[in-house]
Every structure is written in structure tokens, then in C-alpha cells.
Scaffold this active site. Structure first.
Site, short mmCIF file in Angstrom:
data_model
loop_
_atom_site.label_atom_id
_atom_site.label_comp_id
_atom_site.label_asym_id
_atom_site.label_seq_id
_atom_site.Cartn_x
_atom_site.Cartn_y
_atom_site.Cartn_z
N GLY A 44 -25.78 32.64 21.56
CA GLY A 44 -27.23 32.74 21.70
C GLY A 44 -27.87 31.38 21.95
CG ASP A 45 -27.37 28.50 19.07
OD1 ASP A 45 -28.46 28.99 18.73
OD2 ASP A 45 -26.39 28.39 18.30
CB SER B 215 -27.65 24.24 13.05
OG SER B 215 -27.13 25.06 14.10
CB SER C 168 -30.82 37.12 24.27
OG SER C 168 -30.94 37.42 22.88
CG ASN D 211 -31.65 39.75 17.99
OD1 ASN D 211 -32.59 40.32 17.41
ND2 ASN D 211 -30.75 39.04 17.32
CB THR E 165 -34.81 33.75 23.79
OG1 THR E 165 -34.60 32.78 22.75
CG2 THR E 165 -35.25 33.05 25.07
CD GLU F 196 -33.60 37.24 16.40
OE1 GLU F 196 -32.83 36.57 15.68
OE2 GLU F 196 -33.67 37.08 17.65
CE1 TYR G 42 -29.51 35.03 11.74
CE2 TYR G 42 -28.20 37.04 11.75
CZ TYR G 42 -28.82 36.01 12.44
OH TYR G 42 -28.77 35.98 13.81
CG ASP H 169 -27.95 40.80 16.08
OD1 ASP H 169 -28.64 41.73 16.52
OD2 ASP H 169 -27.03 40.26 16.72
#
Length: 304
Positions: free
Chosen positions: A221-222, A12, A182, A146, A144, A149, A123, A118
Site C-alpha cells: 500500500g505504501d 514508518s 486502492s 481501502n 487513498t 477505510e 488497527y 482493513d
């Protein structure tokens, strides 16, 4: 002359602030990477604000961009980085693009952040999960997720570190070389616990304890994934050193952001990541938190 590494980053974009490609591009460039950004959306700001305006890149828009790159032979990359994707058809196109650029450069490193949710809540549409699980995860060199996920990707429930290693092994067996959690809830009241499992070389499993901060950040996170990509490359896939340098930079950026927000007033605007102000910490991270781990004789480990 050595070629400069080049990343295609599909994430994004926001006009104001730092999430997605805005969070990833500056650090990657500082660390010596050319960055070609494909913006899956262009919004005025991230979704934590009261008003969000902007546009979503359509499937045809993405196809047009890829066609232009291919037509000019510009589709040659050392790395591909993907983040948040909101629709299945767009994710399918990304999967096809991954296969295409890997065919053109078999040594390309694909870093996939499977952004789905999360804290027990998805979402993105649930229909994205099979593509992430069965297509993108096996293609990924570095994944990567969490904790939530990786539970989605593997069907495992993670309550212990051994559970986490089992989930990582499932993804390794599908083809993913390195899995980095992560963030997990496996630490204590004062710390998050991040984990990394790699089947490159002799293999490695490690953990790193990260102090919790008294704030909630967007775009972190990005930033984490982009730094991990950069330091994995710059350290020759030394996952321990890459994790330590990534966490070192993350802590400084987030501490600086938290201090700024507390001084100015906590709100989404004041909690935007202090990236520009952290230039030195991005370029030359000072490692103060060290990972714990050891080489492992991973079954099926063939990567060197």
C-alpha cells in the site's frame, strides 16, 4: 531550469525490508523526486516478524524536526505524503504541518493514505478517525483509502460500485479533489477492483481490475501511494494514466516478489518487496491493464 519536485514523506521506517518510507523513497527518487523522510517509527523490521524492536518518534521529536526545517527555511515542498500514524497527538501535529506547508506553497499536493484498518478491523485507535475524516480528508488533494477505510471515513456501507461512488462524492464535497480506492471486494474471484474519482478538470470516474496473487504482501500500500503521487505529477494529473502506470509497476513488483518467495520458501523475509530488482519496472512501467471510465459532470467541480 525547472525545479526538481520535493516530497516530505511522513511514514514508518524499518532497518530491514520495505514498508513505509523504505517502500516509498526509492521509487520516488527513481522517478525524479527529492524525498525528505520523517520516520514516525524506526523498527528493526515490520510487524509481521516474530521479533520487533525499535523506537517511536515522540511528539517532541517531531516538533524539533519541524522547527529545524522552518528555522532554516527548508519547509518548502511540492508534495506532502503521509502514511501510518499510531497516535492522535502525532496525527494532530501532522495536520498542523499540512496546513503550514500548504500556506507556504498553496500549490502543494497533499497525498494522504488514511491507514486505519482493513477487512473490518481497525488497527489504530478509534480516536484517530475524526481527525482523518474532518481535518485531513478535506485538506487532501489525493486520498487513498481501502474499502474499509472509506466506509469509516464516510459512514457508508459499500456493497456495489454505486455505493463506492457515493462515498467518494461525500469526500469530494468535504474538499478532497481525488479519491482512489486502492483495493475493494467489488471484483470477482480472480480480481480486485480499484476505483478512482477525480474532480480535477472535467472530472473522471474509473475502475481498474487487478489480478489477485497467491500471497500476502506488506508495504504494498505504501508503494502504491508513492507511485500514484509520482505518476499523477508526471502525467499532469491524468488520473487514468497515473492509475495504469501505478498498477503496471505494482503487478511486476508483486509478481517478482511472489516468485522469489515461492522459490526460496514463503516467510516474511522472503516476501519483502523486490524493489531494487524492479528498478526498470518502476522507471518505465509497461501498461498491460487498462482502466475503464469516463469524464463526469461532477457537481461543484471547480478545479482545473
Amino acid at each position: 531550469m525547472e525545479e526538481t519536485p520535493r516530497v516530505c514523506s511522513i511514514q514508518s521506517h524499518v532497518v530491514y525490508g520495505y514498508v513505509g518510507n523504505k517502500s516509498a523513497t526509492f521509487p520516488l527518487q527513481l522517478l525524479g523526486f527529492e524525498v525528505d523522510a520523517i520516520n514516525s517509527v524506526q523498527f528493526s523490521n515490520h510487524t509481521g516478524y516474530a521479533v520487533i524492536k525499535g523506537q517511536v518518534l515522540t511528539d517532541k521529536d517531531f516538533d524539533d524536526l519541524v522547527e529545524g526545517l522552518i528555522g532554516n527555511n527548508l519547509d518548502v515542498y511540492t508534495h506532502l505524503l503521509t502514511g501510518y500514524v499510531g497516535s492522535l497527538t502525532f496525527l494532530d501535529r501532522i495536520a498542523n504541518f499540512v496546513k503550514h506547508v500548504k500556506a507556504k506553497n498553496p500549490n502543494l499536493i497533499f497525498v494522504c493514505d488514511p491507514v486505519m484498518g482493513d477487512n473490518g478491523r481497525m488497527y489504530v485507535p478509534a480516536e484517530l478517525l475524526p481527525t482523518y475524516s474532518n481535518v485531513l480528508a478535506p485538506l487532501a488533494d489525493i486520498l487513498t483509502p481501502n474499502q474499509y477505510e472509506i466506509e469509516l471515513l464516510t459512514g457508508c456501507t459499500i456493497k456495489t460500485i454505486d455505493d463506492a461512488w457515493q462515498a467518494c462524492d461525500i469526500l469530494h464535497d468535504r474538499g478532497c479533489k481525488t479519491v482512489v480506492l486502492s483495493s475493494t471486494n467489488l471484483g470477482d474471484t480472480q480480481h480486485f477492483l480499484a476505483l478512482a474519482s477525480s474532480r480535477i478538470g472535467e472530472g473522471m470516474k474509473l475502475t481498474i481490475s487487478i489480478p489477485k496473487l497467491d500471497a500476502s504482501f506488506t508495504g504494498s500500500g505504501d508503494l502504491f501511494t508513492s507511485l500514484l503521487l509520482a505518476w499523477s505529477h508526471k502525467t499532469g494529473n491524468n488520473i487514468k494514466l497515473a492509475m495504469e502506470k501505478t498498477v503496471a509497476t505494482m503487478q511486476k513488483v508483486l509478481q517478482r516478489t511472489e516468485a522469489y518467495a515461492k522459490a526460496k520458501g514463503v516467510c516474511p523475509k522472503n516476501l519483502e518487496l523486490q524493489l531494487i530488482q524492479s528498478k526498470q519496472d518502476i522507471e518505465k512501467p509497461h501498461v498491460e491493464i487498462f482502466a475503464k471510465g469516463e469524464a463526469c459532470d461532477c457537481k461543484g467541480n471547480k478545479d482545473k
